[in-house]
Each structure stands twice: as C-alpha cells, then as structure tokens.
Design an enzyme around this catalytic site. Structure first.
Site, mmCIF file in Angstrom:
data_model
loop_
_atom_site.group_PDB
_atom_site.id
_atom_site.type_symbol
_atom_site.label_atom_id
_atom_site.label_comp_id
_atom_site.label_asym_id
_atom_site.label_seq_id
_atom_site.Cartn_x
_atom_site.Cartn_y
_atom_site.Cartn_z
ATOM 1 C CG ASP A 158 3.638 3.106 4.391
ATOM 2 O OD1 ASP A 158 4.395 2.678 5.272
ATOM 3 O OD2 ASP A 158 3.370 2.492 3.344
ATOM 4 C CE LYS A 178 0.961 3.072 11.591
ATOM 5 N NZ LYS A 178 0.928 3.127 10.144
ATOM 6 N N GLY A 211 7.873 -0.178 9.311
ATOM 7 C CA GLY A 211 9.179 0.471 9.257
ATOM 8 C C GLY A 211 9.005 1.963 9.274
ATOM 9 C CG HIS A 212 8.338 3.948 12.171
ATOM 10 N ND1 HIS A 212 7.448 2.939 12.410
ATOM 11 C CD2 HIS A 212 8.973 4.169 13.328
ATOM 12 C CE1 HIS A 212 7.548 2.567 13.659
ATOM 13 N NE2 HIS A 212 8.458 3.281 14.246
ATOM 14 C CD GLN A 233 1.676 -3.661 9.577
ATOM 15 O OE1 GLN A 233 1.102 -4.139 10.540
ATOM 16 N NE2 GLN A 233 2.978 -3.637 9.483
HETATM 17 P P1 IMP Z 1 2.791 -8.352 4.923
HETATM 18 O O1 IMP Z 1 2.332 -7.587 6.116
HETATM 19 O O2 IMP Z 1 4.277 -8.308 4.711
HETATM 20 O O3 IMP Z 1 2.232 -9.749 4.877
HETATM 21 O O4 IMP Z 1 2.184 -7.615 3.598
HETATM 22 C C1 IMP Z 1 0.786 -7.584 3.340
HETATM 23 C C2 IMP Z 1 0.366 -6.245 2.747
HETATM 24 O O5 IMP Z 1 0.497 -5.239 3.739
HETATM 25 C C3 IMP Z 1 1.213 -5.792 1.558
HETATM 26 O O6 IMP Z 1 0.394 -5.044 0.685
HETATM 27 C C4 IMP Z 1 2.234 -4.853 2.199
HETATM 28 O O7 IMP Z 1 2.742 -3.905 1.289
HETATM 29 C C5 IMP Z 1 1.366 -4.201 3.270
HETATM 30 N N1 IMP Z 1 2.138 -3.722 4.416
HETATM 31 C C6 IMP Z 1 2.701 -4.441 5.407
HETATM 32 N N2 IMP Z 1 3.314 -3.653 6.288
HETATM 33 C C7 IMP Z 1 3.126 -2.391 5.852
HETATM 34 C C8 IMP Z 1 3.512 -1.125 6.373
HETATM 35 O O8 IMP Z 1 4.146 -0.980 7.414
HETATM 36 N N3 IMP Z 1 3.123 -0.058 5.621
HETATM 37 C C9 IMP Z 1 2.392 -0.174 4.481
HETATM 38 N N4 IMP Z 1 2.012 -1.335 3.990
HETATM 39 C C10 IMP Z 1 2.382 -2.434 4.663
#
Ligand code: IMP
Length: 414
Positions: free
Chosen positions: A13, A16, A40-41, A214
C-alpha cells in the site's frame, strides 16, 4: 532493452500503482511478477476512477503491452471480471495483454482453505486478504498446482483437478463442475497465452517496467514471517517470476511518507492514538481490496534501510507527502531501542524482538501548507523539504520522485 522496477519497500500500500502509472508513460511493456488479486489499487485519470487487482495499470495507456509473469497467481474468474470492467470503459486488450503459461491458477478451493486457515485458532492468524493466495502458492510448491497453460488441455486438466481435490480431501464429485468452469474461463483467456521468457528476450529495443505488488516487509523470505504474503515481493522476485534474467537498470523503491500495515504482525512505529487516527483519515487509509482500516505510524528508517538493501534500490519515490501537512511535528524512527536499552539500526529477523523494540525518533518541525498542487521540489515548504532531505540522508539514496496527490500530475520529479 532498458528495464525499471517499481517495488514496494514497506508492508504494501505504498501507492506503487501511482508511481507505475507515472513511469509507465516512458516504457513500452509493464510486467507483474508476483502476487495475485490480493493486491488492489485505484488509479485516477482525470475524473475517471479505475480499480485494479491483477492487471498492470499500464493497460490505461493504449500503446503499452501488459504482462502477468509466471510468478503471478491468477484467479481466472476474477481476471475475467476485471478485464470486462475495463473493456466496458473502452480499454483494449487484444494483442497487448499476455499471461505466461506457467502462472498458477487460484481455485475456489484455495479461497476456502485461506478462510479456513484464518479461522483455525491453532494456526497463527495472518489477517490475509482471503483471496486464496497462500494456499495457491503452497500447492505450486507441493507440485499439486494447476497452471494457466493446463486450462487448454482438458484431459490433463481433469487429472490435475482430481489430484488436487484428493490431496485436500475435497469431494471428488465436484471435479467435473470445476473442470467445466475452468475450461469455460480458459476459452475466454486463451487469446492471452504466451511464453513470456521468450517474448521478453525478443524485446531488445523496448523499455520494460516491472511492477511489484505488496512490499518488501511482506516478502515470504525477508519479510516479518509468518505475517507475510506467500510470494517474493523483492527485486529478486523479478527473474523468478518472469524468466527475465538480465540486470535491472533502474530500481525505484516506493516508500510512503509515513508507514501503514494491514493484517497482523509487528509494527514498531505504529501510532494507536489521535495522531494515528489523523493520518488514517487524512490519507484515507482503508484497504482497497478488503476495505479494512490500515494501521498507521511514523516513517521507520530502520525498516527502510533494510528494505533498500534487500532490493538494491537506486532511488526513492516518496508518496503521500501531502498527508503530513498540518502536523506540528513529524517523526522519523532511525534506531530501535532493545530490551536492554541498547540501540540498534538493524532490522531484527525475529518477530518477538520486533514486537518489543521501542522506536527512537528524530523529531522534525511540521508544515501547515497544503502541498497537493506543488509541481517543483523547490516550491515545497522549507520543513517538508527538510523532511525529505532527512530521509535521503539516513537512507543514502536520492528521493527522485515525490507524490503529493492521487492524480498523475500531482507528482514532483527531481
Ligand atoms: P495474503 O497475501 O492475502 O495471503 O495476505 C498475507 C498478508 O499480506 C496479510 O497481512 C495481508 O494484509 C497482506 N497483504 C496482501 N496483499 C496486500 C496488499 O496489496 N497490500 C497490503 N497488504 C497486503
């Protein structure tokens, strides 16, 4: 070929997509190399809003090619929805959007498993996005996964789906239905199938931009494990997730002007107070994928030095500086104080240590002015410039881009 990477250097977040959107103008091809629709953005162009989860935002430029590399995990049903939504806004995909045949498929069962693991109190709760990302990558490593290229080989696909169902003790009577749905989705997506390593190898006169999803502190190896995502979010993920093995010419590390985190896990500079609330409200810090309120805190230069190092960044894009207008003082954490009162500027590998460190701050004077319309660095208030210079001084990397708002033109290039 010239290559640029735009990489999140915190817990995701970092805005980017905005930086990718600005830099995509100079490039020919935009490539994602990891993650899935957990990202997501929203991009604002003029008054129009576009929401992205899987597709590189470079698709908004009509002349760019956009690619999902082998390291991306794809929920085919969600991808079709995203393509359709963009097509309805007159975005063209034909001959300019490609998916590597090796990319793994997120199945409905992966989403179910993700939800189940998160509820299971015996597991450590990660606070995932519940998009099935972790279970899909686990199956890739267990060699039980299904790849994009498999969707077009019906008998083989049926064998693979039967295999993954029995691996997870799922009722095999549902295999046929899932195969049918995957085959149907496959028919819609087949036009995008490509051998991406060969494609990139042949693009010798092109400028390629690698778009990270991420952030480095969520990297499966170097992040705050186990509170991480399941992919390689750092620069090393690029060759792994695309097959492009040449040196990256320009690595841009994206940092927010403050820090945020969604989901569980340690966060040394977190502000559980009015200041944190003020940052959240001003920065509209709510997840674009899940809508969850983000945890907010001051800029953590100990973590930033670590993520600069593991990404080998050449320059910094500092985003959301406008959000910090209106604070009497602004803080940068440049040391952690350990339990025994010793100070360190090393980012601990252990979450236990990271949970108990206390941030030591440099306090800088804030600025009142709204900076969201400023176009030149020199026109920023003195204290805002001082804040940026302090980050450069600590990280020993130039801040080459400062973002002061969501729109493309709210960007200061130095
Ligand atoms: P997952 O990627 O859904 O397995 O989540 C694993 C961790 O990564 C969790 O803490 C999510 O909140 C975080 N996470 C996954 N995608 C994002 C993102 O795009 N932005 C911020 N945090 C993310």
């Amino acid at each position: 070929m010239y290559s640029t990477a735009v990489l999140g250097c915190a817990w995701g977040d970092e805005a980017k997509a905005k930086i990718v959107d600005v830099l995509a103008g100079e490039s020919d091809i935009v490539v994602r190399f990891q993650g899935g629709n957990n990202a997501g953005h929203t991009i604002k162009v003029g008054n129009e809003k576009f929401v992205f989860h899987l597709i590189p935002s470079g698709i908004l430029y009509p002349d760019k090619i956009c690619i999902l590399g082998s390291g991306v995990v794809i929920d085919p049903f969600k991808l079709i929805e995203e393509i359709d939504a963009l097509k309805s806004k007159n975005i063209i995909f034909k001959n300019r959007f490609f998916i590597d045949a090796r990319a793994h498929i997120v199945l409905p069962l992966h989403k179910e498993l993700d939800g189940k693991y998160e509820q299971n109190s015996k597991q450590t709760r990660i606070g995932t996005t519940k998009r099935g990302i972790g279970p899909c990558y686990s199956d890739a490593y267990a060699r039980t996964g299904i790849r994009f290229g498999d969707l077009f080989k019906t008998d083989y696909l049926k064998n693979r789906v039967s295999n993954i169902f029995s691996y997870h003790n799922y009722p095999v009577k549902e295999v046929d239905l899932v195969v049918k749905k995957l085959t149907k989705a496959g028919k819609q997506l087949e036009q995008y199938l490509k051998q991406i390593p060969y494609f990139l190898d042949e693009c010798t006169d092109k400028h390629v931009l690698f778009e990270g999803a991420q952030g480095a502190l969520l990297d499966i190896n170097f992040g705050t494990y186990p509170f991480v995502t399941s992919s390689h979010t750092i620069a090393g993920g690029i060759p792994i997730g695309t097959g492009y093995a040449k040196k990256i010419d320009r690595v841009v590390g994206v940092f927010k002007s403050y820090y945020t985190r969604v989901g569980e896990g340690p966060f040394p500079t977190e502000l559980n107070n009015e200041t944190g609330n003020k940052i959240r409200t001003r920065g509209n810090e709510f997840g674009s994928t899940t809508g969850r309120p983000r945890r907010c805190g001051w800029f953590d230069a100990v973590a930033a030095k670590y993520t600069s190092m593991i990404n080998g960044i050449d320059e910094i894009a500092l985003t959301l500086l406008d959000v910090l207008s209106g604070f009497e003082t602004v803080n940068i954490c440049n040391k952690y104080i350990l339990k025994n009162n010793e100070e360190t500027d090393e980012f601990p590998y252990s979450n236990f240590d990271l949970e108990i460190v206390k941030p030591k701050y440099i306090e800088l004077p804030g600025w009142e002015e709204d900076i969201s319309q400023i176009k030149n660095f020199d026109d920023l208030p003195k204290n805002a410039k001082q804040y940026v210079h302090k980050i450069e001084e600590i990280l020993k990397v130039k801040v080459s881009i400062v973002s002061v708002g969501a729109k493309r033109d709210q960007t200061i290039i130095r």
